[in-house]
Design a protein around this motif. Structure first.
Motif, PDB file in Angstrom:
ATOM      1  N   LEU A 214       0.634  -1.259   0.466  1.00 19.30           N
ATOM      2  CA  LEU A 214      -0.063   0.236  -0.142  1.00 19.30           C
ATOM      3  C   LEU A 214       0.863   1.419  -0.003  1.00 19.30           C
ATOM      4  CD1 LEU A 214      -3.236   0.313  -0.119  1.00 19.30           C
ATOM      5  CD2 LEU A 214      -2.328   1.022   2.683  1.00 19.30           C
ATOM      6  N   GLN A 215       1.907   1.766   0.776  1.00 21.46           N
ATOM      7  CA  GLN A 215       2.739   2.298   0.538  1.00 21.46           C
ATOM      8  C   GLN A 215       3.151   2.535  -1.092  1.00 21.46           C
ATOM      9  OE1 GLN A 215       5.849   1.971   4.151  1.00 21.46           O
ATOM     10  NE2 GLN A 215       7.127   4.103   3.242  1.00 21.46           N
ATOM     11  N   LYS A 216       3.762   1.763  -1.074  1.00 21.49           N
ATOM     12  CA  LYS A 216       4.249   1.846  -2.784  1.00 21.49           C
ATOM     13  C   LYS A 216       3.471   2.852  -3.717  1.00 21.49           C
ATOM     14  CE  LYS A 216       7.852  -1.224  -1.729  1.00 21.49           C
ATOM     15  NZ  LYS A 216       8.291  -3.627  -1.964  1.00 21.49           N
ATOM     16  N   PHE A 217       2.072   1.751  -3.401  1.00 23.16           N
ATOM     17  CA  PHE A 217       1.138   1.467  -4.371  1.00 23.16           C
ATOM     18  C   PHE A 217       0.760   3.552  -3.941  1.00 23.16           C
ATOM     19  CE2 PHE A 217      -3.738   2.499  -4.229  1.00 23.16           C
ATOM     20  CZ  PHE A 217      -3.855   2.390  -6.072  1.00 23.16           C
ATOM     21  N   PHE A 218       0.413   4.028  -3.228  1.00 18.03           N
ATOM     22  CA  PHE A 218       0.833   5.095  -2.898  1.00 18.03           C
ATOM     23  C   PHE A 218       1.891   6.691  -3.385  1.00 18.03           C
ATOM     24  CE2 PHE A 218      -3.089   4.432   0.300  1.00 18.03           C
ATOM     25  CZ  PHE A 218      -4.135   5.523  -0.591  1.00 18.03           C
ATOM     26  N   ASP A 219       2.270   5.734  -3.423  1.00 19.04           N
ATOM     27  CA  ASP A 219       3.975   6.562  -3.964  1.00 19.04           C
ATOM     28  C   ASP A 219       3.714   6.922  -5.608  1.00 19.04           C
ATOM     29  OD1 ASP A 219       5.089   7.008  -1.323  1.00 19.04           O
ATOM     30  OD2 ASP A 219       6.613   5.117  -1.701  1.00 19.04           O
ATOM     31  N   LYS A 220       3.354   5.503  -6.379  1.00 17.79           N
ATOM     32  CA  LYS A 220       3.388   5.558  -7.261  1.00 17.79           C
ATOM     33  C   LYS A 220       1.268   7.013  -7.426  1.00 17.79           C
ATOM     34  CE  LYS A 220       4.921   1.871  -9.777  1.00 17.79           C
ATOM     35  NZ  LYS A 220       5.192   1.156 -11.123  1.00 17.79           N
ATOM     36  N   LEU A 221       0.742   7.012  -6.847  1.00 18.39           N
ATOM     37  CA  LEU A 221      -0.676   7.191  -6.816  1.00 18.39           C
ATOM     38  C   LEU A 221      -0.168   9.038  -6.925  1.00 18.39           C
ATOM     39  CD1 LEU A 221      -3.443   6.138  -5.189  1.00 18.39           C
ATOM     40  CD2 LEU A 221      -2.745   5.737  -7.703  1.00 18.39           C
ATOM     41  N   ASN A 222       0.689   9.381  -6.196  1.00 16.96           N
ATOM     42  CA  ASN A 222       1.224  10.375  -5.921  1.00 16.96           C
ATOM     43  C   ASN A 222       2.311  10.794  -6.787  1.00 16.96           C
ATOM     44  OD1 ASN A 222      -0.101  11.445  -3.777  1.00 16.96           O
ATOM     45  ND2 ASN A 222       1.511  10.103  -2.395  1.00 16.96           N
ATOM     46  N   ARG A 223       2.734  10.138  -7.490  1.00 19.56           N
ATOM     47  CA  ARG A 223       3.682  10.689  -9.162  1.00 19.56           C
ATOM     48  C   ARG A 223       2.368  10.215 -10.442  1.00 19.56           C
ATOM     49  NH1 ARG A 223       7.161   6.402  -7.429  1.00 19.56           N
ATOM     50  NH2 ARG A 223       6.651   5.129  -9.096  1.00 19.56           N
ATOM     51  N   GLY A 224       1.516  10.451 -10.050  1.00 17.91           N
ATOM     52  CA  GLY A 224       0.291  10.523 -11.267  1.00 17.91           C
ATOM     53  C   GLY A 224      -0.337   9.405 -11.270  1.00 17.91           C
ATOM     54  N   PHE A 225      -0.003   8.100 -11.465  1.00 18.44           N
ATOM     55  CA  PHE A 225      -0.634   7.182 -11.616  1.00 18.44           C
ATOM     56  C   PHE A 225      -1.817   6.117 -11.065  1.00 18.44           C
ATOM     57  CE2 PHE A 225       4.144   6.557 -12.278  1.00 18.44           C
ATOM     58  CZ  PHE A 225       3.761   4.878 -13.523  1.00 18.44           C
ATOM     59  N   SER A 226      -2.389   5.698 -11.963  1.00 18.33           N
ATOM     60  CA  SER A 226      -3.874   5.960 -11.619  1.00 18.33           C
ATOM     61  C   SER A 226      -4.316   4.258 -11.794  1.00 18.33           C
ATOM     62  CB  SER A 226      -4.887   6.742 -12.541  1.00 18.33           C
ATOM     63  OG  SER A 226      -4.623   5.970 -14.518  1.00 18.33           O
ATOM     64  N   ALA A 227      -5.650   3.797 -10.613  1.00 18.31           N
ATOM     65  CA  ALA A 227      -6.103   2.537 -10.197  1.00 18.31           C
ATOM     66  C   ALA A 227      -7.034   1.769 -11.338  1.00 18.31           C
ATOM     67  CB  ALA A 227      -5.890   2.559  -8.920  1.00 18.31           C
ATOM     68  N   ALA A 228      -7.222   0.786 -11.846  1.00 16.89           N
ATOM     69  CA  ALA A 228      -8.833   0.260 -12.277  1.00 16.89           C
ATOM     70  C   ALA A 228      -8.733  -0.899 -11.718  1.00 16.89           C
ATOM     71  CB  ALA A 228      -8.306   0.891 -13.405  1.00 16.89           C
ATOM     72  N   PHE A 229     -10.154  -1.418 -11.328  1.00 14.58           N
ATOM     73  CA  PHE A 229      -9.823  -2.634 -10.553  1.00 14.58           C
ATOM     74  C   PHE A 229     -11.327  -3.154 -11.694  1.00 14.58           C
ATOM     75  CE2 PHE A 229     -13.879  -4.028  -8.345  1.00 14.58           C
ATOM     76  CZ  PHE A 229     -13.465  -5.682  -7.435  1.00 14.58           C
ATOM     77  N   GLN A 230     -10.569  -4.396 -11.598  1.00 15.96           N
ATOM     78  CA  GLN A 230     -11.676  -5.396 -12.202  1.00 15.96           C
ATOM     79  C   GLN A 230     -12.014  -6.650 -11.561  1.00 15.96           C
ATOM     80  OE1 GLN A 230      -8.490  -5.894 -15.822  1.00 15.96           O
ATOM     81  NE2 GLN A 230      -9.705  -3.603 -16.389  1.00 15.96           N
ATOM     82  N   GLN A 231     -12.900  -7.335 -11.607  1.00 14.17           N
ATOM     83  CA  GLN A 231     -13.076  -8.319 -11.171  1.00 14.17           C
ATOM     84  C   GLN A 231     -13.579  -9.367 -12.687  1.00 14.17           C
ATOM     85  OE1 GLN A 231     -15.503  -8.005  -7.763  1.00 14.17           O
ATOM     86  NE2 GLN A 231     -15.844  -9.997  -7.641  1.00 14.17           N
ATOM     87  N   THR A 232     -13.417 -11.219 -12.566  1.00 12.82           N
ATOM     88  CA  THR A 232     -14.158 -11.606 -12.772  1.00 12.82           C
ATOM     89  C   THR A 232     -14.012 -12.983 -12.259  1.00 12.82           C
ATOM     90  OG1 THR A 232     -11.872 -12.959 -13.688  1.00 12.82           O
ATOM     91  CG2 THR A 232     -12.391 -10.880 -14.865  1.00 12.82           C
ATOM     92  N   PRO A 233     -15.054 -14.251 -12.725  1.00 12.03           N
ATOM     93  CA  PRO A 233     -15.310 -15.121 -11.295  1.00 12.03           C
ATOM     94  C   PRO A 233     -13.547 -15.880 -11.273  1.00 12.03           C
ATOM     95  CG  PRO A 233     -16.389 -14.957 -13.021  1.00 12.03           C
ATOM     96  CD  PRO A 233     -15.822 -13.602 -13.692  1.00 12.03           C
ATOM     97  N   GLY A 234     -13.072 -15.884  -9.912  1.00 15.51           N
ATOM     98  CA  GLY A 234     -12.637 -16.876  -9.284  1.00 15.51           C
ATOM     99  C   GLY A 234     -11.341 -15.472  -9.339  1.00 15.51           C
ATOM    100  N   THR A 235     -11.321 -14.270  -9.947  1.00 14.93           N
ATOM    101  CA  THR A 235      -9.890 -13.731 -10.036  1.00 14.93           C
ATOM    102  C   THR A 235     -10.428 -11.602  -9.549  1.00 14.93           C
ATOM    103  OG1 THR A 235     -10.594 -12.519 -11.772  1.00 14.93           O
ATOM    104  CG2 THR A 235      -8.986 -14.761 -11.096  1.00 14.93           C
ATOM    105  N   VAL A 236      -9.363 -11.187  -8.782  1.00 16.02           N
ATOM    106  CA  VAL A 236      -9.736  -9.882  -8.740  1.00 16.02           C
ATOM    107  C   VAL A 236      -8.442  -8.700  -8.500  1.00 16.02           C
ATOM    108  CG1 VAL A 236     -10.673  -7.302  -6.548  1.00 16.02           C
ATOM    109  CG2 VAL A 236     -11.543 -10.679  -6.518  1.00 16.02           C
ATOM    110  N   GLU A 237      -9.021  -8.191  -9.998  1.00 16.23           N
ATOM    111  CA  GLU A 237      -7.451  -7.329  -9.646  1.00 16.23           C
ATOM    112  C   GLU A 237      -7.215  -5.897  -9.812  1.00 16.23           C
ATOM    113  OE1 GLU A 237      -4.486  -7.853 -14.050  1.00 16.23           O
ATOM    114  OE2 GLU A 237      -6.217  -8.633 -14.095  1.00 16.23           O
ATOM    115  N   LEU A 238      -6.127  -4.924  -9.609  1.00 21.42           N
ATOM    116  CA  LEU A 238      -6.177  -3.905  -9.618  1.00 21.42           C
ATOM    117  C   LEU A 238      -4.832  -3.643 -10.192  1.00 21.42           C
ATOM    118  CD1 LEU A 238      -7.375  -1.706  -8.276  1.00 21.42           C
ATOM    119  CD2 LEU A 238      -5.573  -1.024  -6.490  1.00 21.42           C
TER     120      LEU A 238
END
Length: 822
Positions: A214-238
């Protein structure tokens, strides 16, 4: 029973010998197990304890012809054979489990085989423990090592396997798979629990795993990255995508993060390892949000957005509101699993955005101050405290012979709106409660009159004068009191005696005939000029404070309404007081590790307060109070030992009917003066070393100490109800010695002891002690007893003279004269 016990011992020895033989041939047994071959080996190892006749006749004679002892030995041998065969059989099974585990590839099967192997080994140990110590059996020690090796191997395999369920790429994309190689995540963690004998978190530490990501994730968000959440049967992905820094995208990505974690936890609600993961991560998310939304780059646009935000009508233009997005995030973080009470701090931050921002700035600045004080404790800035690096400021003087130029001013209306030189004079009063009362009354006054104050001239000796005039502890009614430096050359009172305390070392003198011209004391080689020193630390602290106040200017540039700006300005100033208080407390609690003496810290701190007012016009009354209490505490500590000496002689000098022997009283008087002299010398040396740091303040210290012990002696004498002639003689000598030595030992300080109110009162008491009624009346008529209250004067006369018409007439005349003045 004796036969059985004897045989049991022999049997145990036999078993040990046989087990050693088995250990020696262990690999042979594992490689090629054969029951007949084992029996032959056992017969050979037992041949030394059996006879060939017993073996050959075993089938020809009936058991009834054998003796009971032979029959019992034979039964025990059979049991031994059975037990040894059983042990070998268990070892054979164990060997099979080891081979089985080595050829298995599925994680779940390997774990089950490991558990069976571990269970069978424990069972074997228990069976051996019935007859001896299993720890001495070599094969079992080897098995223990093998089991530990297998456990470590499975733990490493589990770590590798976990990354197939929870996959984090180098780009920090996070992917969860519910099943790997037909093994559900729940079943996988169950196997891991059985390996660690507790819970799988001891293997994986999910809290640390998610928090680090999570700490590294927020570091990337602060550098301009954006996140997208996807879900399929049996998998969850960000997943993360690069872009430009944008607060709206940042908040939308946080929402996607929360949805991803909600989905992952929902699919594994029964797992104890993930039960509290959202509560922990929620705190980290709020911390990262706080740093981002209150950063300089984002807070100003956010404030503008908040001003334009309408909860019911939506955004005034088509642009999506950042505030609305933050409210969505807040709602998610206040839901079950994230919050225990359904409340999220983010909502309060948005509702009162400006106040929350200032509080955040305040916390950040206090952390900076903590680091700054730590650097002082670690002596990283020790060079700034060198004498050559200190800054010395002198009060403006027109002529060295004339003394400093003094600009008289009205008493302060608010200590927080005063320069620090005035603070030394007024807020360093003898009674702190008086300061508090005055400050409470003055809090409503503004700084208009203070803006006109002359800072340089306010640091003159007039501050000491004003302090003594305003104080309640004996100074208040004496309007003629003057401690200006130019008064040092004025003639002394003709009534003074010049006896030194050292004269008492040979014989107590009460008539002032012997002078001591060789009193040793610290000396000051040059004329004292009103001055103070401070360090360059002041500039560094002001830089930290300045960074905090710069944010107010940034807010002003946004063009917000005057009312909103004035409200924010008030919050900033209130926070500024907290910074000043925090800095004082941080340094004061570590004063010995940070500053070389308390006076330099006092100078620095008051210089900071002065600079803060000049720059920001902040009411710092509370800070000046703290500074005053700090310096008053130093004064109290200086006087405490001298006070103790005076109190120690209550029973032998000050109380009535203490000693009825003239010689004893003289001896105790001499002893008192010697002790008093020693304690005053200690105080004198301490203050003389410090006077270069702040001449006015240290002079103030001297005045305080002298006033207090003069006043204490006055109270002691006036409390007497019966004073004999020889007591009055000795009390006169004690007072004379105390006064004379005080003057001699402080004359280099440019201090007029004769102007201290309690000095005059003490001198007048001495005059009464050494005079007859007529002389007392003459002095009274000549206004030489002006410091004496009527009741004090009458009480002292009554204690000195027996009742008589002359005493009555004298008292009546005094009462009549005083009543006429009212």
């Amino acid at each position: 029973m004796d036969i059985q016990q004897s045989y049991s011992q022999d049997r145990l020895l036999s078993i040990d010998k046989q087990l050693e033989d088995i250990d020696f041939n262990l690999e042979k047994y594992f490689e090629n197990y054969n029951l007949k071959q084992l029996c032959r080996f056992l017969e050979e190892s037992d041949a030394e304890k059996t006879t060939k006749d017993a073996i050959s006749e075993g089938g020809e004679h009936s058991t009834s012809s054998k003796s009971p002892k032979a029959l019992s030995l034979q039964n025990y041998r059979k049991q031994d054979y059975i037990q040894l065969v059983e042990l070998c059989n268990q070892l054979w099974i164990i060997n099979g489990l080891v081979n089985e585990l080595a050829h298995q590839t599925q994680f779940e099967d390997r774990v089950h085989s490991y558990l069976k192997l571990k269970s069978k080994t424990v069972e074997t140990k228990k069976s051996i423990d019935q007859f001896g110590d299993a720890g001495s059996v070599k094969v079992l020690s080897i098995l223990d090592d093998k089991i530990n090796e297998l456990k470590l191997e499975l733990a490493n395999l589990a770590q590798s396997k976990l990354h197939e369920y929870l996959s984090i790429s180098n780009e920090l994309d996070f992917r969860y798979k519910n099943t790997v190689e037909e093994l559900h995540f729940f079943a996988f963690l169950k196997c891991c629990r059985s390996i660690s004998s507790s819970d799988s978190d001891t293997l994986f530490n999910f809290n640390k795993l998610f928090s680090n990501w999570l700490q590294k994730f927020f570091d990337k968000l602060n550098r301009g990255f954006s996140a997208a959440f996807q879900q399929t049967p049996g998998t969850v992905e960000l997943t993360l995508q690069s872009g430009e820094p944008d607060l709206l995208k940042f908040t939308e990505s946080v929402e996607q993060l929360i949805l991803f974690l909600n989905s992952l936890i929902t699919q594994n609600e029964s797992l104890a390892e993930l039960k509290n993961i959202r509560t922990i991560l929620g705190k980290n998310i709020l911390k990262s949000l706080k740093l981002t939304i209150f950063s300089k780059e984002n807070v100003y646009p956010l404030i503008i957005d908040k001003m334009n935000y309408d909860e019911h009508q939506g955004q005034k233009d088509s642009k999506v509101s950042i505030v609305a997005q933050l409210y969505k995030v807040s709602k998610l973080l206040s839901s079950a699993g994230w919050s225990k009470d359904g409340i999220c701090e983010l909502e309060f931050w948005i509702d009162d955005l400006t106040s929350s921002w200032i509080d955040n700035l305040l916390d950040f600045t206090i952390d900076e101050l903590k680091l700054f004080v730590i650097s002082l404790v670690n002596k990283e800035k020790a060079n700034l405290f060198k004498e050559s690096n200190l800054i010395c400021k002198e009060v403006e003087v027109t002529n060295a012979s004339q003394g400093p130029v003094i600009k008289q001013q009205e008493p302060l209306k608010e200590s927080g709106k005063d320069d620090w030189g005035d603070e030394w004079g007024n807020n360093d009063a003898w009674n702190d409660d008086d300061d508090d009362d005055d400050d409470d009354e003055d809090d409503d006054n503004n700084a208009d009159e203070h803006k006109e104050a002359d800072i340089a001239t306010n640091k003159s000796n007039s501050k000491i004068t004003q302090s003594l005039e305003d104080d309640d502890e004996g100074w208040g009614d004496n309007d003629d009191l003057d401690l200006d430096l130019d008064s040092v050359n004025q003639p002394q009172d003709d009534t003074e005696d010049e006896d030194g305390w050292d004269a008492w070392e040979d014989e107590v003198k009460i008539d002032g005939e012997e002078d001591d011209k060789n009193v040793q004391m610290p000396t000051i080689n040059k004329l004292l000029v009103p001055s103070y020193k401070y360090s360059k630390l002041v500039d560094e602290v002001m830089l930290i404070f300045g960074e905090y106040m710069k944010n107010l200017e940034g807010l002003k540039e946004l063009g917000i309404s005057k009312d909103d700006f004035d409200e924010a300005k008030g919050l900033f100033k209130h926070g500024f007081k907290k910074l000043c208080v925090s800095y004082f407390m941080l340094v004061e609690s570590n004063i010995a590790e940070t500053y070389q003496n308390e006076i330099l810290f006092y100078n620095d701190y008051n210089m900071i307060l002065e600079e803060c007012y000049n720059c920001y016009e902040v009411d710092l009354t509370t800070c000046f109070k703290m500074s005053s209490r700090f310096i008053n505490s130093l004064k109290s500590n200086l006087y405490s030992n001298i006070s103790s000496v005076i109190e120690d002689y209550n029973e032998v000098i000050w109380d009535d009917n203490s000693l009825d022997n003239n010689l004893q009283l003289r001896k105790r008087g001499k002893e008192f003066l010697m002790r008093f002299d020693g304690e005053f010398d200690i105080v004198n040396r301490k203050l003389t070393k410090l006077i270069g740091y702040n001449t006015q303040l240290i002079t103030n210290f001297f005045v305080t100490v002298i006033f207090q012990y003069f006043n204490s002696i006055c109270d002691k004498v006036l409390a007497r109800t019966d004073i004999s002639s020889y007591e009055s003689e000795i009390l006169t000598g004690i007072i004379n010695a105390v006064v004379t030595n005080t003057i001699n030992k402080t004359k280099n300080l440019n201090l007029m002891v004769e102007k201290i109110q309690s000095y005059n009162k003490l001198q007048q008491i001495k005059l009464i002690l050494s005079s007859n009624l007529k002389e007392i009346l003459d002095a009274f008529c000549d206004a030489k007893l002006f410091e004496m209250e009527t009741h004090e004067l009458i009480s002292l006369i009554q204690s000195l003279f027996i009742e008589s018409p002359q005493r009555t007439d004298a008292i009546t005349e005094i009462k009549t004269a005083r009543d006429a003045q009212i």
